[in-house]
Write a protein that holds these residues in place. Structure first.
Motif, PDB file in Angstrom:
ATOM      1  N   ALA A  82       0.765  -1.160   0.127  1.00 54.85           N
ATOM      2  CA  ALA A  82       0.097  -0.155   0.032  1.00 54.85           C
ATOM      3  C   ALA A  82       0.883   1.403   0.092  1.00 54.85           C
ATOM      4  N   PRO A  83       1.779   1.328  -0.982  1.00 49.96           N
ATOM      5  CA  PRO A  83       2.738   2.472  -0.881  1.00 49.96           C
ATOM      6  C   PRO A  83       2.088   3.821  -1.627  1.00 49.96           C
ATOM      7  N   GLY A  84       0.896   3.833  -2.030  1.00 50.58           N
ATOM      8  CA  GLY A  84       0.323   4.911  -2.389  1.00 50.58           C
ATOM      9  C   GLY A  84       0.862   5.231  -3.976  1.00 50.58           C
ATOM     10  N   SER A  85       1.042   6.507  -4.286  1.00 45.86           N
ATOM     11  CA  SER A  85       1.336   7.013  -5.644  1.00 45.86           C
ATOM     12  C   SER A  85       2.455   8.299  -5.210  1.00 45.86           C
TER      13      SER A  85
ATOM     14  N   ALA B 147       4.715  20.927  -6.433  1.00 42.36           N
ATOM     15  CA  ALA B 147       3.825  19.734  -6.252  1.00 42.36           C
ATOM     16  C   ALA B 147       3.003  19.729  -5.019  1.00 42.36           C
ATOM     17  N   ILE B 148       1.916  19.323  -5.037  1.00 40.34           N
ATOM     18  CA  ILE B 148       1.216  19.150  -3.640  1.00 40.34           C
ATOM     19  C   ILE B 148       1.066  17.818  -3.247  1.00 40.34           C
ATOM     20  N   LYS B 149       1.700  16.931  -2.690  1.00 38.78           N
ATOM     21  CA  LYS B 149       1.737  15.774  -2.339  1.00 38.78           C
ATOM     22  C   LYS B 149       2.065  15.359  -0.874  1.00 38.78           C
TER      23      LYS B 149
ATOM     24  N   GLY C  50      -5.228   0.581  -2.671  1.00 41.33           N
ATOM     25  CA  GLY C  50      -4.866   1.997  -2.923  1.00 41.33           C
ATOM     26  C   GLY C  50      -4.231   2.220  -4.184  1.00 41.33           C
ATOM     27  N   ASP C  51      -3.724   3.444  -4.130  1.00 37.20           N
ATOM     28  CA  ASP C  51      -3.269   4.220  -5.466  1.00 37.20           C
ATOM     29  C   ASP C  51      -2.307   3.312  -6.205  1.00 37.20           C
ATOM     30  N   CYS C  52      -1.507   2.448  -5.727  1.00 36.39           N
ATOM     31  CA  CYS C  52      -0.350   1.466  -6.253  1.00 36.39           C
ATOM     32  C   CYS C  52      -1.008   0.292  -7.035  1.00 36.39           C
TER      33      CYS C  52
ATOM     34  N   PRO D 139     -11.342   4.059  -8.999  1.00 35.51           N
ATOM     35  CA  PRO D 139     -10.475   4.974  -9.181  1.00 35.51           C
ATOM     36  C   PRO D 139      -9.431   5.131  -7.941  1.00 35.51           C
ATOM     37  N   ALA D 140      -8.286   5.999  -8.289  1.00 30.18           N
ATOM     38  CA  ALA D 140      -7.256   6.306  -7.110  1.00 30.18           C
ATOM     39  C   ALA D 140      -7.914   7.216  -6.254  1.00 30.18           C
ATOM     40  N   THR D 141      -8.642   7.247  -5.281  1.00 24.20           N
ATOM     41  CA  THR D 141      -9.084   8.182  -4.280  1.00 24.20           C
ATOM     42  C   THR D 141      -9.148   7.462  -2.778  1.00 24.20           C
TER      43      THR D 141
ATOM     44  N   HIS E  87     -11.512   5.007  -1.842  1.00 19.72           N
ATOM     45  CA  HIS E  87     -11.844   3.566  -2.319  1.00 19.72           C
ATOM     46  C   HIS E  87     -10.381   2.678  -1.829  1.00 19.72           C
ATOM     47  N   ALA E  88      -9.374   3.730  -1.235  1.00 12.01           N
ATOM     48  CA  ALA E  88      -8.208   2.966  -0.408  1.00 12.01           C
ATOM     49  C   ALA E  88      -8.582   2.681   0.719  1.00 12.01           C
ATOM     50  N   VAL E  89      -9.687   3.729   1.499  1.00 10.84           N
ATOM     51  CA  VAL E  89      -9.757   2.869   2.573  1.00 10.84           C
ATOM     52  C   VAL E  89     -10.772   1.509   2.709  1.00 10.84           C
TER      53      VAL E  89
HETATM   54  C1  LIG Z   1      -3.722  17.085  -2.612  1.00  5.30           C
HETATM   55  C2  LIG Z   1      -4.772  15.773  -2.690  1.00  5.30           C
HETATM   56  C3  LIG Z   1      -6.137  15.980  -2.340  1.00  5.30           C
HETATM   57  C4  LIG Z   1      -6.732  14.771  -2.325  1.00  5.30           C
HETATM   58  N1  LIG Z   1      -8.087  14.928  -1.955  1.00  5.30           N
HETATM   59  C5  LIG Z   1      -8.721  13.914  -1.945  1.00  5.30           C
HETATM   60  C6  LIG Z   1     -10.275  13.914  -1.503  1.00  5.30           C
HETATM   61  O1  LIG Z   1     -10.776  14.803  -1.274  1.00  5.30           O
HETATM   62  N2  LIG Z   1     -10.715  12.875  -1.496  1.00  5.30           N
HETATM   63  C7  LIG Z   1     -10.287  11.430  -2.069  1.00  5.30           C
HETATM   64  O2  LIG Z   1     -11.027  10.648  -1.995  1.00  5.30           O
HETATM   65  N3  LIG Z   1      -9.137  11.732  -2.419  1.00  5.30           N
HETATM   66  C8  LIG Z   1      -8.181  12.555  -2.431  1.00  5.30           C
HETATM   67  N4  LIG Z   1      -7.116  12.394  -2.967  1.00  5.30           N
HETATM   68  C9  LIG Z   1      -6.391  11.146  -3.402  1.00  5.30           C
HETATM   69  C10 LIG Z   1      -6.092  10.418  -2.099  1.00  5.30           C
HETATM   70  O3  LIG Z   1      -5.543  11.031  -0.990  1.00  5.30           O
HETATM   71  C11 LIG Z   1      -5.420   9.041  -2.527  1.00  5.30           C
HETATM   72  O4  LIG Z   1      -6.117   8.258  -3.448  1.00  5.30           O
HETATM   73  C12 LIG Z   1      -5.128   8.129  -1.155  1.00  5.30           C
HETATM   74  O5  LIG Z   1      -4.330   8.895  -0.205  1.00  5.30           O
HETATM   75  C13 LIG Z   1      -4.636   6.746  -1.577  1.00  5.30           C
HETATM   76  O6  LIG Z   1      -4.337   6.038  -0.446  1.00  5.30           O
HETATM   77  P1  LIG Z   1      -2.849   5.175  -0.401  1.00  5.30           P
HETATM   78  O7  LIG Z   1      -3.031   4.571   1.009  1.00  5.30           O
HETATM   79  O8  LIG Z   1      -2.989   4.508  -1.526  1.00  5.30           O
HETATM   80  O9  LIG Z   1      -1.650   6.199  -0.561  1.00  5.30           O
HETATM   81  P2  LIG Z   1      -1.147   7.470   0.710  1.00  5.30           P
HETATM   82  O10 LIG Z   1      -2.370   7.629   1.158  1.00  5.30           O
HETATM   83  O11 LIG Z   1      -0.384   8.104  -0.238  1.00  5.30           O
HETATM   84  O12 LIG Z   1      -0.402   6.373   1.451  1.00  5.30           O
HETATM   85  C14 LIG Z   1       0.768   5.839   0.904  1.00  5.30           C
HETATM   86  C15 LIG Z   1       1.790   5.526   2.034  1.00  5.30           C
HETATM   87  O13 LIG Z   1       2.804   4.830   1.701  1.00  5.30           O
HETATM   88  C16 LIG Z   1       4.057   5.086   2.390  1.00  5.30           C
HETATM   89  N5  LIG Z   1       5.110   4.637   1.418  1.00  5.30           N
HETATM   90  C17 LIG Z   1       5.459   4.955   0.162  1.00  5.30           C
HETATM   91  N6  LIG Z   1       6.606   4.399  -0.282  1.00  5.30           N
HETATM   92  C18 LIG Z   1       6.972   3.400   0.832  1.00  5.30           C
HETATM   93  C19 LIG Z   1       7.872   2.361   0.702  1.00  5.30           C
HETATM   94  N7  LIG Z   1       8.853   2.275  -0.117  1.00  5.30           N
HETATM   95  N8  LIG Z   1       7.980   1.912   1.828  1.00  5.30           N
HETATM   96  C20 LIG Z   1       7.139   2.035   3.089  1.00  5.30           C
HETATM   97  N9  LIG Z   1       6.172   3.092   3.142  1.00  5.30           N
HETATM   98  C21 LIG Z   1       6.027   3.833   1.920  1.00  5.30           C
HETATM   99  C22 LIG Z   1       3.778   6.624   2.131  1.00  5.30           C
HETATM  100  O14 LIG Z   1       4.943   7.438   2.906  1.00  5.30           O
HETATM  101  C23 LIG Z   1       2.371   6.857   2.471  1.00  5.30           C
HETATM  102  O15 LIG Z   1       2.322   6.925   3.923  1.00  5.30           O
HETATM  103  C24 LIG Z   1      -6.233  13.497  -2.720  1.00  5.30           C
HETATM  104  C25 LIG Z   1      -4.796  13.474  -3.070  1.00  5.30           C
HETATM  105  C26 LIG Z   1      -4.236  14.754  -3.200  1.00  5.30           C
HETATM  106  C27 LIG Z   1      -2.687  14.617  -3.260  1.00  5.30           C
END
Ligand SMILES: Cc1cc2nc3c(=O)[nH]c(=O)nc-3n(C[C@H](O)[C@H](O)[C@H](O)COP(=O)(O)OP(=O)(O)OC[C@H]3O[C@@H](n4cnc5c(N)ncnc54)[C@H](O)[C@@H]3O)c2cc1C
Length: 449
Positions: free
Chosen positions: A133-136, A152-154, A327-329, A341-343, A346-348
């Motif tokens: 679950a390392p996101g994007s 960027a804003i990430k 999640g996003d990955c 979609p990557a939101t 959906h990730a939760v």
């Molecule tokens: C500015 C912004 C606003 C957004 N607003 C919304 C919104 O209003 N509603 C909505 O539904 N979605 C929103 N999104 C999208 C949403 O945030 C993502 O879809 C969501 O966070 C994906 O969850 P995730 O757990 O896959 O990734 P993330 O929440 O990004 O978590 C990934 C985690 O993995 C960790 N990680 C990365 N690489 C490694 C590694 N090699 N080893 C260990 N850990 C690692 C990171 O540090 C991070 O903590 C927004 C995104 C952005 C950028």
């Protein structure tokens, strides 16, 4: 590619003492990983699962509550209030603050890098089940100057850096007599008219207009925002009527929206559009797309043409029995084969679903496919206005903005965080915007990654 996953599963009712320890490792504690771990904590609470140990790995000891990241950048929220401490979110899971560097699927081992003051330490963590679950990360297409000059804003520092940048530019512009230079300094170009770009344009425009009042040498009209979108409308995930509403409201407030347009080059003091037009602007913020994180590129796992991990319907990585991706990955698909979609929403849900599946598998049962119906989308556009599409209803203006704040405040974990955010918002209603720099931004250094 990977070993049999279920050799440590046991039928419900069997004593945990009869079974070897089972280790579930989650890489990434963002929306997907943290909610997966939290659900595992509650699903594996019974004595039957005493032999199961959950380990969470993330280089940060907090996760970003992304919907509030832009407000953290405009000062409507104290930056720390837009993040959630992992150690307070999780009660029993073991947390390792480190970065997964590589994974050996055959040996079921992860190499983890730990940032120590004297350099990098490494350790190896083994697993029986692995949840990826390392996101994007922000997508960086090969646009000249993008990596060097665009923001960027990430990440949380990105939000603080944008605000610091805005204040620094206001200070410099205020000291300049030349109107053209002032305007160039205070012109922001935001690239990408999806949720992040549109919200950033709306919220930042309001922020600049409010904070500029502190500068007697500057006028509101010195500050400008241009939103560049490649498609023919912004907020394409929403109904066209809501996109139109958002465009009209933002244009009325003075935000320039350039549709069917791209950015060809980014320079420190100007931006060149796809049609060759030169925009005199010192700041570009890139909000146009996401890409898989570096770790995913190193994995011997099936990926799609963009590099995301391909999964089965139950969120297991294709061809693997003991590795799951959420999640996003990940590319998790619905019953029609369409990718979710990557939101955060959906990730939760994927995180919780994988936790439930792991509990099923560890009890000797079968995993279930992930089926989820999107609840809707919300966007806040600044000046107490927004757009929302929830459960088929289309809402715009103040009610949508109110709904946005209410929904996300309720979703923010922890009563203390909720209270702090409510206080921040109340103070922001009655007092002027703070105009101090927090010192994150250094001129000439691009903070985006
Ligand atoms: C500015 C912004 C606003 C957004 N607003 C919304 C919104 O209003 N509603 C909505 O539904 N979605 C929103 N999104 C999208 C949403 O945030 C993502 O879809 C969501 O966070 C994906 O969850 P995730 O757990 O896959 O990734 P993330 O929440 O990004 O978590 C990934 C985690 O993995 C960790 N990680 C990365 N690489 C490694 C590694 N090699 N080893 C260990 N850990 C690692 C990171 O540090 C991070 O903590 C927004 C995104 C952005 C950028």
């Amino acid at each position: 590619m990977s070993g049999p996953a279920d050799n440590r599963s046991h039928p419900a009712g069997a004593s945990s003492a009869d079974h070897a320890p089972v280790r579930i490792v989650i890489i990434g504690a963002g929306f997907a990983g943290a909610y997966c771990a939290q659900r595992l904590e509650s699903r594996l609470r019974s004595k039957t699962f005493r032999h199961v140990h959950v380990v969470v790995i993330d280089p940060r000891n907090y996760f970003i509550f992304y919907p509030f990241l832009i407000e953290a950048g405009t000062g409507a929220l104290e930056p720390r209030h837009a993040v959630v401490s992992i150690r307070s979110f999780l009660r029993r899971a073991e947390f390792n603050m480190g970065e997964a560097k590589s994974i050996d699927f055959a040996a079921r081992q992860i190499l983890v890098g730990l940032r120590a003051p004297h350099g990098q330490e490494t350790r190896t963590v083994s697993y029986d089940h692995l949840v990826l679950a390392p996101g994007s990360v922000t997508l960086h297409p090969p646009v000249p100057g993008l990596r060097e000059h665009a923001f960027a804003i990430k990440e949380l520092p990105d939000a603080v850096a944008l605000r610091d940048r805005a204040i620094q530019l206001l200070e410099v512009a205020s000291a300049l007599p030349d109107e053209a230079s002032r305007r160039r300094l205070l012109h922001w170009v935001i690239v990408g008219g999806s949720f992040t770009g549109a919200e950033l344009a709306g919220e930042f425009h309001e922020f600049l207009r409010r904070v500029v009042r502190r500068y007697p040498n500057l006028r509101k009209s010195d500050c400008a925002i241009t939103l560049v979108e490649r498609e023919d409308r912004i907020l394409r995930a929403l109904h066209p009527r809501l996109s139109r509403y958002a465009e009209e409201r933002m244009r009325k407030r003075g935000i320039s929206i350039r549709l069917n347009e791209t950015v060809r080059e980014v320079h420190p003091d100007h931006i060149v559009l796809g049609n060759g037009e030169r925009l005199e602007a010192c700041t570009a913020v890139w909000c146009a797309g996401i890409a898989p994180p570096p770790l995913v590129g190193l994995l011997q796992a099936p990926r799609d043409e963009r590099g995301y991990i391909l999964c089965e319907r139950d969120c297991r990585v294709r061809g693997m029995t003991d590795v799951w991706a959420i999640g996003d990955c990940a590319v998790n698909i619905d019953v029609d084969g369409k990718a979710y979609p990557a939101t955060a929403q959906h990730a939760v849900r994927e995180g919780r679903h994988v936790a439930d599946n792991l509990a099923r598998v560890l009890s000797g049962g079968q995993s279930l496919p992930f089926d989820y119906r999107t609840q809707g989308s919300l966007a806040a556009l600044g000046c107490r206005t927004g757009v929302a599409e929830v459960f088929g209803m289309r809402i715009s203006g103040f009610p949508a903005w109110w709904l946005w704040r209410t929904v996300y405040l309720l979703k923010m974990p922890g009563l203390a965080r909720k209270a702090r955010i409510a206080i921040d918002w109340t103070l922001d209603l009655f007092f002027r915007k703070d105009d101090v720099q927090l010192g994150v931004h250094e001129p000439g250094r691009r903070p985006a990654r």
